[in-house]
Design a protein around this motif. Structure first.
Motif, PDB file in Angstrom:
ATOM      1  N   GLY A   1      34.664  38.560  26.065  1.00  0.00           N
ATOM      2  CA  GLY A   1      33.790  38.977  25.282  1.00  0.00           C
ATOM      3  C   GLY A   1      32.283  39.554  25.740  1.00  0.00           C
ATOM      4  N   GLN A   2      32.158  38.842  26.807  1.00  0.00           N
ATOM      5  CA  GLN A   2      30.507  39.429  27.274  1.00  0.00           C
ATOM      6  C   GLN A   2      30.804  40.883  27.778  1.00  0.00           C
ATOM      7  OE1 GLN A   2      29.663  37.380  30.825  1.00  0.00           O
ATOM      8  NE2 GLN A   2      27.547  37.981  31.101  1.00  0.00           N
ATOM      9  N   ILE A   3      29.446  41.524  27.465  1.00  0.00           N
ATOM     10  CA  ILE A   3      29.376  42.868  28.019  1.00  0.00           C
ATOM     11  C   ILE A   3      28.413  42.796  29.074  1.00  0.00           C
ATOM     12  CG2 ILE A   3      28.602  45.322  27.111  1.00  0.00           C
ATOM     13  CD1 ILE A   3      29.819  44.542  24.478  1.00  0.00           C
ATOM     14  N   VAL A   4      28.717  43.768  30.089  1.00  0.00           N
ATOM     15  CA  VAL A   4      27.901  43.704  31.329  1.00  0.00           C
ATOM     16  C   VAL A   4      27.597  45.202  31.498  1.00  0.00           C
ATOM     17  CG1 VAL A   4      27.481  43.080  33.770  1.00  0.00           C
ATOM     18  CG2 VAL A   4      28.654  41.602  32.141  1.00  0.00           C
ATOM     19  N   LYS A   5      26.273  45.661  31.956  1.00  0.00           N
ATOM     20  CA  LYS A   5      26.284  46.916  32.565  1.00  0.00           C
ATOM     21  C   LYS A   5      27.156  47.185  33.735  1.00  0.00           C
ATOM     22  CE  LYS A   5      22.513  50.321  33.231  1.00  0.00           C
ATOM     23  NZ  LYS A   5      21.329  50.819  33.204  1.00  0.00           N
ATOM     24  N   TYR A   6      27.640  48.264  33.807  1.00  0.00           N
ATOM     25  CA  TYR A   6      28.476  48.632  35.181  1.00  0.00           C
ATOM     26  C   TYR A   6      27.687  49.578  36.062  1.00  0.00           C
ATOM     27  CZ  TYR A   6      31.994  50.403  38.371  1.00  0.00           C
ATOM     28  OH  TYR A   6      32.658  50.544  39.476  1.00  0.00           O
ATOM     29  N   LYS A   7      27.071  48.890  37.080  1.00  0.00           N
ATOM     30  CA  LYS A   7      26.194  49.335  38.092  1.00  0.00           C
ATOM     31  C   LYS A   7      26.900  50.217  39.209  1.00  0.00           C
ATOM     32  CE  LYS A   7      23.006  45.950  36.900  1.00  0.00           C
ATOM     33  NZ  LYS A   7      22.347  44.773  37.351  1.00  0.00           N
TER      34      LYS A   7
ATOM     35  N   ARG B   1      28.941  48.694  41.337  1.00  0.00           N
ATOM     36  CA  ARG B   1      29.064  48.169  42.349  1.00  0.00           C
ATOM     37  C   ARG B   1      30.678  47.213  42.283  1.00  0.00           C
ATOM     38  NH1 ARG B   1      23.674  47.143  41.042  1.00  0.00           N
ATOM     39  NH2 ARG B   1      22.387  48.350  42.857  1.00  0.00           N
ATOM     40  N   LEU B   2      31.540  47.243  43.251  1.00  0.00           N
ATOM     41  CA  LEU B   2      32.674  46.774  43.011  1.00  0.00           C
ATOM     42  C   LEU B   2      32.667  45.254  43.060  1.00  0.00           C
ATOM     43  CD1 LEU B   2      34.625  49.081  45.602  1.00  0.00           C
ATOM     44  CD2 LEU B   2      34.826  49.106  43.211  1.00  0.00           C
ATOM     45  N   ARG B   3      31.697  44.661  43.351  1.00  0.00           N
ATOM     46  CA  ARG B   3      31.583  43.112  43.520  1.00  0.00           C
ATOM     47  C   ARG B   3      31.676  42.705  42.095  1.00  0.00           C
ATOM     48  NH1 ARG B   3      26.341  43.782  46.588  1.00  0.00           N
ATOM     49  NH2 ARG B   3      25.072  44.169  44.867  1.00  0.00           N
ATOM     50  N   GLN B   4      31.287  43.571  41.176  1.00  0.00           N
ATOM     51  CA  GLN B   4      31.164  43.247  39.699  1.00  0.00           C
ATOM     52  C   GLN B   4      32.579  42.993  39.252  1.00  0.00           C
ATOM     53  OE1 GLN B   4      28.819  46.717  38.275  1.00  0.00           O
ATOM     54  NE2 GLN B   4      27.755  44.993  37.047  1.00  0.00           N
ATOM     55  N   ILE B   5      33.387  44.116  39.753  1.00  0.00           N
ATOM     56  CA  ILE B   5      34.890  43.790  39.468  1.00  0.00           C
ATOM     57  C   ILE B   5      35.664  42.745  40.380  1.00  0.00           C
ATOM     58  CG2 ILE B   5      37.186  45.159  39.345  1.00  0.00           C
ATOM     59  CD1 ILE B   5      35.223  47.706  38.996  1.00  0.00           C
ATOM     60  N   TYR B   6      35.046  42.391  41.398  1.00  0.00           N
ATOM     61  CA  TYR B   6      35.843  41.511  42.260  1.00  0.00           C
ATOM     62  C   TYR B   6      35.664  40.034  41.632  1.00  0.00           C
ATOM     63  CZ  TYR B   6      35.946  44.649  46.139  1.00  0.00           C
ATOM     64  OH  TYR B   6      36.523  45.733  46.795  1.00  0.00           O
ATOM     65  N   LYS B   7      34.325  39.963  40.892  1.00  0.00           N
ATOM     66  CA  LYS B   7      34.078  38.560  40.328  1.00  0.00           C
ATOM     67  C   LYS B   7      35.036  38.553  39.034  1.00  0.00           C
ATOM     68  CE  LYS B   7      29.205  38.061  41.217  1.00  0.00           C
ATOM     69  NZ  LYS B   7      27.935  38.287  40.949  1.00  0.00           N
ATOM     70  N   THR B   8      35.087  39.590  38.374  1.00  0.00           N
ATOM     71  CA  THR B   8      36.164  39.522  37.175  1.00  0.00           C
ATOM     72  C   THR B   8      37.437  39.464  37.656  1.00  0.00           C
ATOM     73  OG1 THR B   8      34.843  41.022  35.961  1.00  0.00           O
ATOM     74  CG2 THR B   8      36.653  40.955  35.031  1.00  0.00           C
ATOM     75  N   LEU B   9      37.952  39.875  38.680  1.00  0.00           N
ATOM     76  CA  LEU B   9      39.412  39.761  39.155  1.00  0.00           C
ATOM     77  C   LEU B   9      39.436  39.184  40.619  1.00  0.00           C
ATOM     78  CD1 LEU B   9      40.603  43.380  38.140  1.00  0.00           C
ATOM     79  CD2 LEU B   9      41.063  41.305  36.745  1.00  0.00           C
ATOM     80  N   PRO B  10      39.082  38.192  40.732  1.00  0.00           N
ATOM     81  CA  PRO B  10      39.031  37.519  42.227  1.00  0.00           C
ATOM     82  C   PRO B  10      40.337  37.508  42.799  1.00  0.00           C
ATOM     83  CG  PRO B  10      38.553  35.876  40.424  1.00  0.00           C
ATOM     84  CD  PRO B  10      38.805  37.074  39.692  1.00  0.00           C
ATOM     85  N   ASN B  11      41.463  37.345  42.140  1.00  0.00           N
ATOM     86  CA  ASN B  11      42.543  37.423  42.941  1.00  0.00           C
ATOM     87  C   ASN B  11      43.171  38.727  43.196  1.00  0.00           C
ATOM     88  OD1 ASN B  11      42.629  34.549  42.573  1.00  0.00           O
ATOM     89  ND2 ASN B  11      43.523  34.670  40.767  1.00  0.00           N
ATOM     90  N   GLN B  12      42.657  39.707  42.983  1.00  0.00           N
ATOM     91  CA  GLN B  12      43.183  41.031  42.941  1.00  0.00           C
ATOM     92  C   GLN B  12      42.046  42.137  43.773  1.00  0.00           C
ATOM     93  OE1 GLN B  12      43.324  39.997  39.813  1.00  0.00           O
ATOM     94  NE2 GLN B  12      45.529  39.803  39.663  1.00  0.00           N
ATOM     95  N   GLN B  13      41.309  41.251  44.522  1.00  0.00           N
ATOM     96  CA  GLN B  13      40.165  41.986  45.578  1.00  0.00           C
ATOM     97  C   GLN B  13      40.749  42.923  46.488  1.00  0.00           C
ATOM     98  OE1 GLN B  13      37.024  39.517  47.075  1.00  0.00           O
ATOM     99  NE2 GLN B  13      36.506  41.230  48.131  1.00  0.00           N
ATOM    100  N   ASP B  14      41.772  42.534  47.159  1.00  0.00           N
ATOM    101  CA  ASP B  14      42.538  43.553  48.090  1.00  0.00           C
ATOM    102  C   ASP B  14      43.167  44.926  47.438  1.00  0.00           C
ATOM    103  OD1 ASP B  14      41.864  41.758  50.053  1.00  0.00           O
ATOM    104  OD2 ASP B  14      43.787  40.767  50.358  1.00  0.00           O
ATOM    105  N   GLU B  15      43.843  44.454  46.268  1.00  0.00           N
ATOM    106  CA  GLU B  15      44.306  45.684  45.613  1.00  0.00           C
ATOM    107  C   GLU B  15      43.418  46.728  45.161  1.00  0.00           C
ATOM    108  OE1 GLU B  15      45.187  42.512  45.154  1.00  0.00           O
ATOM    109  OE2 GLU B  15      47.321  42.175  44.611  1.00  0.00           O
ATOM    110  N   VAL B  16      42.309  46.189  44.532  1.00  0.00           N
ATOM    111  CA  VAL B  16      41.249  46.946  43.907  1.00  0.00           C
ATOM    112  C   VAL B  16      40.665  47.765  45.313  1.00  0.00           C
ATOM    113  CG1 VAL B  16      38.769  47.067  42.894  1.00  0.00           C
ATOM    114  CG2 VAL B  16      40.830  45.749  42.165  1.00  0.00           C
ATOM    115  N   SER B  17      40.366  47.099  46.391  1.00  0.00           N
ATOM    116  CA  SER B  17      39.745  47.771  47.750  1.00  0.00           C
ATOM    117  C   SER B  17      40.687  48.687  48.005  1.00  0.00           C
ATOM    118  CB  SER B  17      39.663  46.784  48.758  1.00  0.00           C
ATOM    119  OG  SER B  17      38.703  45.957  48.547  1.00  0.00           O
ATOM    120  N   PHE B  18      42.146  48.590  48.204  1.00  0.00           N
ATOM    121  CA  PHE B  18      43.133  49.404  48.367  1.00  0.00           C
ATOM    122  C   PHE B  18      42.807  50.879  47.770  1.00  0.00           C
ATOM    123  CE2 PHE B  18      47.130  51.524  48.336  1.00  0.00           C
ATOM    124  CZ  PHE B  18      47.500  51.854  49.530  1.00  0.00           C
TER     125      PHE B  18
END
Length: 195
Positions: A142-148, A150-167
């Motif tokens: 439920g926490q709302i964060v301003k999206y800047k 930066r992909l590392r914001q998404i990597y923190k939210t989806l740590p197990n899918q970092q490779d897929e997101v980068s691809f």
């Protein structure tokens, strides 16, 4: 004489066209839509969302009311200009060290929601104002964060899918953090990974 009359007619025509365009810019767009109040009651009527003030103007049976985020749970309408349904929700958001009910547009719904808010910016050295979308994302908790952007914001939210997101980001070369279409596509992809 005919030339003078036709010139006069042309001048009147262009003046009326100019006045009409100025008035059209000043009048807000009203849409048919539905509003859900905090009480759970649904209202159907004409509405206009004033992004500058963060207020919803609602007209039903000839009576117009102004609704703040404290009274509204959500609202939606079909925007013919954008050719899409626009849905807005109210969530608590930190503003000057306190949580305040705030309107957000839902751009992508899912486990990780992409939200948007129009921000009015004053153009330097001009009297005109420009509207720009500011993006936020809502974590599953439920926490709302301003999206800047930066992909590392998404990597923190989806740590197990970092490779897929980068691809995905490398494959989609038009990715830009300040344009709505690539951000929407990125968050839709991230939600498909987390299902």
């Amino acid at each position: 004489m005919k030339t003078f009359t036709s010139l006069k007619f042309t001048l009147v025509f262009f003046c009326s066209l100019f006045v009409h365009s100025v008035l059209a810019r000043q009048q807000p767009n009203w849409y048919s839509g539905k509003v859900e109040l905090q009480s759970g009651e649904w209202l159907t009527g004409e509405l206009h969302f004033n992004t500058d003030l963060g207020l919803l103007e609602f007209s039903m049976d000839g009576v117009t009311n102004v609704l703040s985020a404290q009274k509204v749970a959500s609202f939606y309408y079909y925007d013919e200009e954008a050719n899409r349904m626009r849905t807005f929700i109210v969530e608590s958001f930190a503003h000057r060290d306190r949580m305040v009910p705030t309107f957000f547009e839902v751009l992508v719904d899912g486990r990780i929601r992409l939200l948007g808010r129009e921000q009015v910016l004053k153009v330097p050295f001009h009297d005109e104002k420009q509207k720009k979308n500011v993006y936020y994302f809502q974590h599953p908790n439920g926490q709302i964060v301003k999206y800047k952007g930066r992909l590392r914001q998404i990597y923190k939210t989806l740590p197990n899918q970092q490779d897929e997101v980068s691809f995905f980001v490398n494959r989609v070369k038009w990715y830009r953090y300040d344009e709505e279409k690539p951000i929407v596509e990125l968050f839709r992809y991230c939600n498909s990974l987390s299902e």
